[in-house]
Design an enzyme around this catalytic site. Structure first.
Site, PDB file in Angstrom:
ATOM      1  N   GLU A 218       0.775  -1.235   0.000  1.00 29.12           N
ATOM      2  CA  GLU A 218       0.000   0.000   0.000  1.00 29.12           C
ATOM      3  C   GLU A 218       0.820   1.307   0.000  1.00 29.12           C
ATOM      4  OE1 GLU A 218      -2.935  -0.210   3.120  1.00 29.12           O
ATOM      5  OE2 GLU A 218      -4.110  -1.706   2.026  1.00 29.12           O
ATOM      6  N   GLU A 326      -5.996  -7.718  -0.326  1.00 28.36           N
ATOM      7  CA  GLU A 326      -6.732  -7.496   0.914  1.00 28.36           C
ATOM      8  C   GLU A 326      -8.192  -7.232   0.604  1.00 28.36           C
ATOM      9  OE1 GLU A 326      -5.103  -4.587   3.583  1.00 28.36           O
ATOM     10  OE2 GLU A 326      -3.044  -5.331   3.360  1.00 28.36           O
TER      11      GLU A 326
END
Length: 392
Positions: A218, A326
């Site tokens: 991320e 995710e």
């Protein structure tokens, strides 16, 4: 009369036991090692998902009762759920968090500030038929002197131990520097330094074909073009080092699927190349109002598929494979249906999505609403059987 009465009592008891043994809709009803009920309530049928798991799914008024070890599928559960031809995921599993915990205490103490995943958790999910585990870790613990420096032997040993355990089970281990494109709070923008780190790390694992390299978790607050340059340099370095495994590449803006185009990732990463053509674009997607995954309330029962539509089309248009690294949501009907809509969108997209992993398992989550850590994480009771198992 007494003998007849006793016989009637026995019959009634048998029938009562049989009725009580009927499993409700979405419940498990078979599979290798299953010792519970194997019949389903009226209006559902027991459908084999894989050798380890059969589930009561809507669609029949006649209950079925397959052997717990039956290998004959009665229907494609994806067709029931999605109404479309689907491509099964090649990689499907869970994140196993813990080694990235305690970021306020660096390097921290094992067992106090951070922990490694539990082998029993790996066993549980492998036994259900899952085959992929994403293992977050911290750069500052692995390479304390800087990302181009040498590795801490104890922390590397912990990483290697859990990776070896996972892959010894025939499953895949995704190793994930969970640093948001930062080291000691400073943004990583040096593509050459990032490439050097991945040369070193790929050297440690390139002999294990079941290891997957997730280049960075991320990235955010960084221009998409800068992230692309770092990712491309790392891909090149890994290949120059002789490693051939699958590489997962993440973009800026938390690598969100719903912001993949608007963040600039779409334009920047269209140029990404790999001489072995063995890369996947890793995206993440949560289903609450701001996409952060901090609320157990989902926007709607269809938001999962909606938030993946543009990213799915981008993958198709640019000839890339995608992996949803995710995904998480609450244990309620709206969220469960939203997760299903996401996975239906992915599996009905002609194979452009190669897999997904739930956030998250891990031994220290306690009552965290998305925890799927066995035996009783909050996502075990409903999310696992209703939203994940049907897509194996």
């Amino acid at each position: 009369m007494k003998s007849l009465f006793a016989s009637l009592v026995a019959v009634v008891a048998l029938l009562t036991t049989s009725v009580l043994a009927q499993q409700p809709v979405w419940a498990q009803c078979g599979g290798i090692g299953w010792t519970g009920g194997t019949t389903c309530v009226s209006g559902t049928q027991c459908v084999k998902i894989n050798d380890f798991y059969s589930q009561c799914l809507p669609g029949s008024s006649t209950p079925t009762n397959p052997s717990p070890t039956s290998t004959t599928a009665t229907q494609n559960p994806g067709d029931t759920l999605c109404g479309a031809t689907r491509t099964k995921f090649q990689y499907f599993g869970v994140n196993e968090a813990g080694a990235e915990f305690g970021q306020q205490n660096i390097p921290g103490v094992l067992g106090k500030d951070y922990t490694w995943p539990s082998p029993s958790s790996i066993d549980y999910f492998v036994g259900k038929g899952f085959n992929t585990f994403r293992i977050p870790f911290l750069l500052e613990r692995l390479a304390p002197s800087g990302i181009t420096g040498s590795f801490n032997s104890a922390y590397l040993s912990g990483l290697r131990t859990i990776v070896d355990y996972i892959t010894s089970k025939g499953a895949h281990a995704i190793i994930d520097p969970h640093n948001f494109m930062r080291f000691n709070g400073q943004v990583i923008t040096d593509a050459n330094a990032f490439a050097t780190f991945w040369t070193h790390l790929s050297s440690e694992f390139k002999s294990n074909s079941n290891v997957i390299f997730d280049l960075m978790n991320e990235p955010n607050g960084i221009d998409a073009s800068v992230v692309y340059q770092c990712m491309q340099a790392a891909v090149n370095a890994i290949r120059d080092n002789g490693a051939t495994q699958l590489i997962m590449v993440e973009g800026t803006s938390w690598t969100g699927a719903w912001t993949w185009i608007s963040s600039g990732n779409g334009a920047a990463f269209a140029r990404l190349t790999d001489p072995l053509d063995n890369i996947a674009i890793e995206m993440h997607q949560y289903l609450d109002s701001d996409g952060s995954g901090t609320s157990d309330q989902c926007v709607s029962s269809t938001i999962g598929g909606e938030r993946l539509q543009a990213a799915t089309q981008w993958l198709k248009d640019n000839n890339f494979k995608g992996f949803l690294g995710e995904m998480g949501a609450g244990s309620n009907s709206a969220c469960i249906n939203a997760v299903k809509s996401a996975f239906c969108t992915m599996q009905a997209a002609g194979g452009v999505w190669i897999g997904a992993s739930w956030w998250s398992a891990g031994p220290w989550w306690a009552d965290y609403f998305q925890s799927i850590e066995p035996p009783n994480g909050p996502s075990i009771a409903q999310v696992l059987p209703q939203a994940l198992m049907p897509f194996l």
